[in-house]
Design a protein around this motif. Structure first.
Motif: not given
Lengths: 202, 202
Positions: A123, A126-128, A130-131, A162, A166, A170, A173, B127-128, B130-131, B158, B162, B166
Motif C-alpha cells: 500500500p 502504491q501511494g508513493e 501515485l504521488r 492529468g 492517467a 493505465a 498497469d 499519497g493516500e 491518490l490511492r 482502463k 483513468g 484524472a
DNA sequence: CGAAAACTTGCGCGGCGCGCAAAAAGATGT
DNA sequence: ACATCTTTTTGCGCGCCGCGCAAGTTTTCG
C-alpha cells in the motif's frame, strides 16, 4: 579542470542514485516489508541516518526513479519543434521519457515484468508511486503551459496534464497485468492514439 | 425486529464513520502531524488498538471518505438508462457522486474550501488520497465494463476510467486553488465537456 | 440459556522518521 | 601548504506507528 560540476554535487547525486537503486533491488528481492532502512543504507555504503537525509521514507526512495521521468519528459517536450501538434509532441516526449535512458536502461526490460508487481502490492508503495506520478504530471503541466502560453492555473491544461498522467498509469498497469504485453513504448503510442479520438460517442 | 441488518454490522459501520470523521475533523483543526491515533480513537469513543482494526493508518481513515464515492458513482452509473450515451452517463454519475449524499453533505461546502488544503499538504495524505482515487477508478472501471460488456482487462476501458479519475482530481485541484471557484458539480460538467472534445489538434 | 462467533482491548515489540550536536569531508582564500 | 568556512555524514535518543498475540467482552444463533 572541473568535470562540469563540483565533486560535492557529483557525490550527492551518486549516493542518491545508489540509495534509490538499492531500495528497489532489495524490495524486489525480499518484498517491501522485509527490507530495513538499515539494509538499504548499508547496501549504498552509508549510514541509516543519512538515508533519511536523502529520502523521507523507503517508499519515496523507490518512487524517485519514476518521479525523475517527469523532468525528462518535460525537457523533451520543450525541446520539440514548436510547430509540431501538441498531442504529437506530448506523445513523443512521453515515449522518450520511457526509452531514452541516461546511462542505464529505463524502459523496464522483461526481467522487470515479473518483479514490478511485487513492489506495487505494498500500500505504501502504491501511494508513493501515485504521488510520483502526480509530480510527473506537474512537470508536464509546466511544460505544456510554457509551450502553449496557457496559464497553468486554468482548468484545461490541468485536465490535459492529468489525462497524460492517467494514460501513463493505465499503460503501466496494463503492461504489468497483461499476459505477454508489447513494449511500453508501443502501448504508450496506442494509448495516446486512442485518447486522440476522444471518449466514445455511444 | 431487525432493522434491515444485524445490529453488529450497524455498529461497525457507525464506528467506522465516527473514526473517519473524527480523523478528518481533528486533522483539519490541528494538522495531520499534530493528531495522534489515540486522539482519533478517543474522539470516537474507542481504543487506539481498535482504530487499527478499521484502518491501517491515519491517512487511510481520512481518505476513506473519498474512496466511498467510488461505490456510489459506480452504482449510479449502473442505475442509469442503458441507452444513454456512455460519456453522459459517466458525467452524471460522477456529479451524483459529489452531490448525492447519504445522510450528510458530500459536496464540500465553502467551509471546506479553506480547510481541505491543510490536509493535502501532508505527503502521506496526498499519497493516500491518490490511492483512494485509484480505488474510485477501479469501481468506475468495473461499472464501465459491466455496462459496455468490454473486458476490464483491455487497455481502452482502463484508459477511460483513468481519464475519469484524472478529471476528478483536476477538478478538485482547481476548486482547491482557484480564487472563487464555482461549485464542484459545475466544474465537473465543464471538465467532462472539455474532455468530450478530445485533445487539442494544434 | 448456553455455546460459538465476532469484535474490542491492553500489552509489547520492532521499526520508522526526525531533531540535535559532534565529527568528517569538500570548498575556499592566502 | 595551511587554516578556515561550509556542507554533509553520523550516532544517539525520542515519540509515534502498525501489528501480533492472548485475554476479555459483546452479539448471534441453535
Amino acid at each position: 579542470m572541473a568535470t562540469e560540476k563540483g565533486l560535492r554535487e557529483r557525490k550527492k547525486e551518486q549516493t542518491r542514485e545508489a540509495l534509490s537503486w538499492a531500495a528497489i533491488r532489495l524490495t524486489v528481492e525480499r518484498g517491501f516489508d522485509n527490507v530495513l532502512v538499515e539494509d538499504i543504507a548499508a547496501a549504498a555504503g552509508v549510514s541509516a541516518r543519512t538515508f533519511n537525509n536523502y529520502f523521507s521514507s523507503k517508499a519515496e526512495a523507490i518512487a524517485a526513479r519514476h518521479a525523475d521521468r517527469g523532468r525528462r519528459i518535460a525537457a523533451e517536450l520543450l525541446a520539440r519543434p514548436a510547430d509540431e501538434p501538441l498531442w504529437t509532441a506530448i506523445t513523443e516526449a512521453v515515449v522518450a521519457g520511457f526509452t531514452g535512458a541516461p546511462g542505464g536502461q529505463t524502459d523496464p526490460g522483461p526481467q522487470w515484468r515479473k518483479q514490478v508487481p511485487i513492489m506495487l502490492d505494498s500500500p505504501a508503495l502504491q501511494g508513493e508511486f501515485l504521488r510520483a506520478n502526480a509530480a510527473v504530471e506537474a512537470d508536464i503541466l509546466a511544460a505544456i503551459s510554457a509551450r502553449t502560453g496557457i496559464d497553468s492555473g486554468q482548468l484545461y491544461p490541468k485536465l490535459l496534464a492529468g489525462t497524460v498522467g492517467a494514460a501513463i498509469l493505465a499503460v503501466l498497469d496494463h503492461w504489468r497485468q497483461a499476459e505477454d504485453p508489447p513494449p511500453v513504448a508501443e502501448l504508450l503510442r496506442e494509448a495516446f492514439g486512442l485518447l486522440a479520438q476522444g471518449p466514445p460517442t455511444r
